[in-house]
Design a protein around this motif. Structure first.
Motif, PDB file in Angstrom:
ATOM      1  N   GLN A  91       0.813  -1.212   0.000  1.00 35.60           N
ATOM      2  CA  GLN A  91       0.000   0.000   0.000  1.00 35.60           C
ATOM      3  C   GLN A  91       0.851   1.268   0.000  1.00 35.60           C
ATOM      4  O   GLN A  91       0.344   2.340  -0.341  1.00 35.60           O
ATOM      5  CB  GLN A  91      -0.935  -0.010   1.217  1.00 35.60           C
ATOM      6  CG  GLN A  91      -0.221   0.005   2.570  1.00 35.60           C
ATOM      7  CD  GLN A  91      -1.074  -0.558   3.670  1.00 35.60           C
ATOM      8  OE1 GLN A  91      -1.540  -1.705   3.572  1.00 35.60           O
ATOM      9  NE2 GLN A  91      -1.327   0.224   4.720  1.00 35.60           N
ATOM     10  N   TRP A  98      -1.025   8.413  -5.474  1.00 31.95           N
ATOM     11  CA  TRP A  98      -2.415   8.414  -5.001  1.00 31.95           C
ATOM     12  C   TRP A  98      -2.767   9.766  -4.387  1.00 31.95           C
ATOM     13  O   TRP A  98      -3.768  10.400  -4.739  1.00 31.95           O
ATOM     14  CB  TRP A  98      -2.576   7.279  -3.992  1.00 31.95           C
ATOM     15  CG  TRP A  98      -3.880   7.179  -3.268  1.00 31.95           C
ATOM     16  CD1 TRP A  98      -4.213   7.747  -2.082  1.00 31.95           C
ATOM     17  CD2 TRP A  98      -5.037   6.421  -3.673  1.00 31.95           C
ATOM     18  NE1 TRP A  98      -5.486   7.408  -1.712  1.00 31.95           N
ATOM     19  CE2 TRP A  98      -6.020   6.592  -2.669  1.00 31.95           C
ATOM     20  CE3 TRP A  98      -5.329   5.617  -4.762  1.00 31.95           C
ATOM     21  CZ2 TRP A  98      -7.284   5.985  -2.729  1.00 31.95           C
ATOM     22  CZ3 TRP A  98      -6.586   5.006  -4.833  1.00 31.95           C
ATOM     23  CH2 TRP A  98      -7.543   5.196  -3.828  1.00 31.95           C
ATOM     24  N   PHE A 145      -6.134   2.274 -10.495  1.00 31.57           N
ATOM     25  CA  PHE A 145      -6.561   1.680  -9.230  1.00 31.57           C
ATOM     26  C   PHE A 145      -7.946   1.036  -9.273  1.00 31.57           C
ATOM     27  O   PHE A 145      -8.342   0.376  -8.315  1.00 31.57           O
ATOM     28  CB  PHE A 145      -6.534   2.739  -8.126  1.00 31.57           C
ATOM     29  CG  PHE A 145      -5.188   3.368  -7.926  1.00 31.57           C
ATOM     30  CD1 PHE A 145      -4.187   2.690  -7.254  1.00 31.57           C
ATOM     31  CD2 PHE A 145      -4.903   4.635  -8.422  1.00 31.57           C
ATOM     32  CE1 PHE A 145      -2.929   3.269  -7.067  1.00 31.57           C
ATOM     33  CE2 PHE A 145      -3.661   5.222  -8.250  1.00 31.57           C
ATOM     34  CZ  PHE A 145      -2.672   4.538  -7.571  1.00 31.57           C
ATOM     35  N   VAL A 148     -12.614   3.602  -6.997  1.00 36.85           N
ATOM     36  CA  VAL A 148     -11.950   4.511  -6.053  1.00 36.85           C
ATOM     37  C   VAL A 148     -12.980   5.461  -5.446  1.00 36.85           C
ATOM     38  O   VAL A 148     -14.044   5.688  -6.020  1.00 36.85           O
ATOM     39  CB  VAL A 148     -10.840   5.346  -6.746  1.00 36.85           C
ATOM     40  CG1 VAL A 148      -9.685   4.471  -7.199  1.00 36.85           C
ATOM     41  CG2 VAL A 148     -11.418   6.142  -7.912  1.00 36.85           C
ATOM     42  N   LEU A 164     -16.349   3.768  -2.204  1.00 31.35           N
ATOM     43  CA  LEU A 164     -15.710   3.572  -3.500  1.00 31.35           C
ATOM     44  C   LEU A 164     -16.770   3.618  -4.595  1.00 31.35           C
ATOM     45  O   LEU A 164     -17.844   3.016  -4.452  1.00 31.35           O
ATOM     46  CB  LEU A 164     -14.982   2.233  -3.571  1.00 31.35           C
ATOM     47  CG  LEU A 164     -13.583   2.169  -2.945  1.00 31.35           C
ATOM     48  CD1 LEU A 164     -13.669   2.140  -1.431  1.00 31.35           C
ATOM     49  CD2 LEU A 164     -12.836   0.932  -3.434  1.00 31.35           C
ATOM     50  N   TYR A 451      -4.055   0.362  -3.805  1.00 26.93           N
ATOM     51  CA  TYR A 451      -4.514   1.621  -3.220  1.00 26.93           C
ATOM     52  C   TYR A 451      -3.424   2.237  -2.346  1.00 26.93           C
ATOM     53  O   TYR A 451      -2.568   1.538  -1.807  1.00 26.93           O
ATOM     54  CB  TYR A 451      -5.760   1.391  -2.365  1.00 26.93           C
ATOM     55  CG  TYR A 451      -6.972   0.931  -3.149  1.00 26.93           C
ATOM     56  CD1 TYR A 451      -7.494   1.705  -4.179  1.00 26.93           C
ATOM     57  CD2 TYR A 451      -7.604  -0.270  -2.852  1.00 26.93           C
ATOM     58  CE1 TYR A 451      -8.616   1.291  -4.890  1.00 26.93           C
ATOM     59  CE2 TYR A 451      -8.721  -0.698  -3.556  1.00 26.93           C
ATOM     60  CZ  TYR A 451      -9.224   0.091  -4.587  1.00 26.93           C
ATOM     61  OH  TYR A 451     -10.328  -0.324  -5.290  1.00 26.93           O
ATOM     62  N   ASP A 455      -5.246   6.107   2.420  1.00 24.86           N
ATOM     63  CA  ASP A 455      -6.646   5.700   2.539  1.00 24.86           C
ATOM     64  C   ASP A 455      -6.809   4.275   3.032  1.00 24.86           C
ATOM     65  O   ASP A 455      -7.810   3.958   3.682  1.00 24.86           O
ATOM     66  CB  ASP A 455      -7.348   5.890   1.195  1.00 24.86           C
ATOM     67  CG  ASP A 455      -7.755   7.331   0.974  1.00 24.86           C
ATOM     68  OD1 ASP A 455      -8.918   7.664   1.214  1.00 24.86           O
ATOM     69  OD2 ASP A 455      -6.897   8.136   0.581  1.00 24.86           O
ATOM     70  N   VAL A 462     -11.779   1.562   1.803  1.00 25.54           N
ATOM     71  CA  VAL A 462     -10.600   1.267   0.998  1.00 25.54           C
ATOM     72  C   VAL A 462      -9.826   0.108   1.615  1.00 25.54           C
ATOM     73  O   VAL A 462      -9.324  -0.772   0.900  1.00 25.54           O
ATOM     74  CB  VAL A 462      -9.703   2.516   0.863  1.00 25.54           C
ATOM     75  CG1 VAL A 462      -8.438   2.181   0.076  1.00 25.54           C
ATOM     76  CG2 VAL A 462     -10.464   3.643   0.182  1.00 25.54           C
ATOM     77  N   PHE A 466      -8.776  -3.346  -0.187  1.00 27.10           N
ATOM     78  CA  PHE A 466      -7.352  -3.663  -0.310  1.00 27.10           C
ATOM     79  C   PHE A 466      -7.032  -5.057   0.206  1.00 27.10           C
ATOM     80  O   PHE A 466      -6.247  -5.795  -0.415  1.00 27.10           O
ATOM     81  CB  PHE A 466      -6.516  -2.618   0.445  1.00 27.10           C
ATOM     82  CG  PHE A 466      -5.040  -2.879   0.401  1.00 27.10           C
ATOM     83  CD1 PHE A 466      -4.288  -2.474  -0.688  1.00 27.10           C
ATOM     84  CD2 PHE A 466      -4.400  -3.542   1.441  1.00 27.10           C
ATOM     85  CE1 PHE A 466      -2.920  -2.721  -0.745  1.00 27.10           C
ATOM     86  CE2 PHE A 466      -3.034  -3.793   1.393  1.00 27.10           C
ATOM     87  CZ  PHE A 466      -2.289  -3.376   0.301  1.00 27.10           C
TER      88      PHE A 466
END
Length: 484
Positions: A91, A98, A145, A148, A164, A451, A455, A462, A466
């Motif tokens: 991440q 990001w 990504f 989002v 998201l 991601y 976040d 998120v 993830f």
């Protein structure tokens, strides 16, 4: 008694100072070098710079270039990306990008609001430019990504964990925003022209309109697996660039090319054997022009030392790019890409198309692209004729490969997008016209980027998406056949 009178006077003076000078103190304490509100003509310049340098040309381009083997990661964090050692799924890997994309979009949203309903209502030029950049950054964000945060984002202090949004819905916003931009760029504005504050087109709204149409062509082709509309692609192309002088790019002597900066600072990216093998197999004139020979020892004869993708050991003794130059442009949409889009749309629009004319035009533009080295002496017609393309299927495959070759070195993001789109359209890596060499791709090709840590750590929505990060190897983005 005199003592108490003095104290009383000091208290009164203090009360008087606090009651009548609070506004004055606020003014004194204001940092004039860090204003909270600036005219949009100045804010838009910063948005252009961050879009090109921080979002398009830097980390995202470095990493995706390794994944699609335009470059090889020979050292440091790029070696980790090359060998799938944490970097593709951590991440923290793309956290800077990001954050930068979201910050850029937040600033653009402020500009759009100010020019729509705020104090600069009717500033159509800046509004249209901001909308082009906004749509471009949103597409970049979701292309990299997938799903989002968006519709609930950009509300600090109000919504702390935005949901998201689905990529399919985000793409609808991209198209609508670009169409709105074209309308606004065509209106008469009573505000001062951006002029030199516009580092891309110097206040030329016609050029911004062409860029918007070019992006619409790119994104319409991007959805060709989900919703093919090649006639519409060609319509957008017809309204876009007619030469490389109109490209959507950042080229400014005060903004150094990120690849050049990265090489000078780190020396992590080197010449990809996979790319070189593709060039030599076609007797491509770029096989030598793309790379630098190096000396293994101070007295040795310079030779090419290519990094075998995913296999060679970590080292800084490989050949590197011959294109590197501090003044190279940062491409957001190049003329050669537009011509390759046109060539593919023509060939897909009708299976009867076997003419290589549009492919030759695209390759010629690629030979003469705006970088430190060009290939103007190479004859694009002879080069393509020698490939003996006779069927529509072969033409489509060669368009894909030539587009990929033209993207070296600093259009890696689009090469990555194309590879994933073609993976969906052809059904497998084995059938993809672009063949990659890294043996780790069998189980660890990054189908998307992870991601950002900001976040994953702070937004439960998120974080849940993830998981442990392994989804980057298994979950395709929506337009490439996935669900998110």
């Amino acid at each position: 008694m005199k003592k108490y009178k003095v104290i009383l006077l000091l208290v009164i003076a203090s009360l008087s100072l606090n009651s009548c000078s609070e506004d004055k103190m606020d003014e004194i304490n204001k940092n004039v070098n860090d204003p909270l509100d600036v005219p949009t003509r100045f804010a838009i310049t910063d948005a252009m710079t961050s879009t090109a340098f921080s979002n398009t040309g830097s980390d995202l381009s470095f990493y995706t270039g390794v994944y699609v083997e335009l470059n090889a990661g020979g050292f440091g964090q790029m070696y980790n990306a090359e060998t799938r050692n944490g970097e593709p799924k951590n991440q923290t890997t793309n956290n800077n990008s990001w954050n930068s994309i979201y910050q850029t979009m937040y600033n653009l949203k402020l500009i759009i609001n100010k020019c729509t309903t705020g104090e600069e209502k009717g500033n159509y030029e800046t509004l249209g430019v901001a909308q082009v950049l906004y749509a471009y950054n949103l597409a970049l964000l979701t292309d990299m990504f997938g799903d989002v945060p968006f519709t609930e984002a950009f509300q600090p202090g109000v919504i702390f964990t935005p949901k998201l949004d689905r990529q399919e819905d985000l793409y609808k916003i991209v198209f609508a925003t670009l169409e709105d931009a074209i309308v606004n760029l065509g209106k008469t504005s009573g505000y001062e022209n951006l002029g030199s504050q516009d580092l891309i087109y110097n206040g030329d709204t016609d050029s911004w309109t062409k860029a918007a149409n070019g992006l619409l062509a790119r994104y319409t082709l991007r959805l060709s697996f989900k919703n093919p509309n090649y006639a519409k692609v060609l319509d957008y192309v017809s309204k876009s660039f007619t030469s490389n002088g109109e490209e959507f790019k950042m080229k400014n002597s005060n903004i150094p090319n990120p690849y050049y900066q990265f090489y000078v600072a780190r020396k992590y990216l080197f010449a990809s054997k996979s790319l070189h093998d593709k060039l030599t197999a076609k007797n491509d004139p770029r096989a030598d022009g793309y790379f630098k020979k190096i000396k293994k020892t101070p007295t040795a004869t310079p030779t090419y030392e290519f990094y075998a993708n995913g296999v060679s050991p970590q080292s800084q003794t490989y050949s590197y790019s011959a294109l590197q130059n501090v003044n190279n442009p940062i491409f957001m949409l190049s003329y050669h890409e537009l011509l390759f889009i046109k060539a593919e749309a023509e060939a897909r629009n009708s299976a009867a198309v076997t003419s290589t004319a549009s492919l030759i035009a695209a390759v010629n533009a690629a030979f003469n692209k705006d970088e430190a080295i060009n290939f103007s002496t190479a004859n694009a017609t002879n080069y393509i004729d020698a490939l003996n393309i006779t069927t529509n299927a072969d033409l489509l495959k060669e368009i894909a490969v030539q587009k990929y070759l033209a993207f070296y070195e600093n259009e890696s993001v689009e090469a990555y997008n194309d590879y994933r789109r073609l993976l969906a359209m052809y059904g497998s890596a084995a059938a993809n016209p672009i063949q990659l060499a890294n043996p780790l791709n069998a189980t660890q090709f990054p189908l998307r980027l992870p991601y950002g840590d900001s976040d994953v750590s702070a937004n439960s929505n998120v974080k849940a998406a993830f998981g442990d990060g392994n989804y980057v190897y298994t979950e395709k983005v929506w337009w490439a056949g996935g669900t998110r």
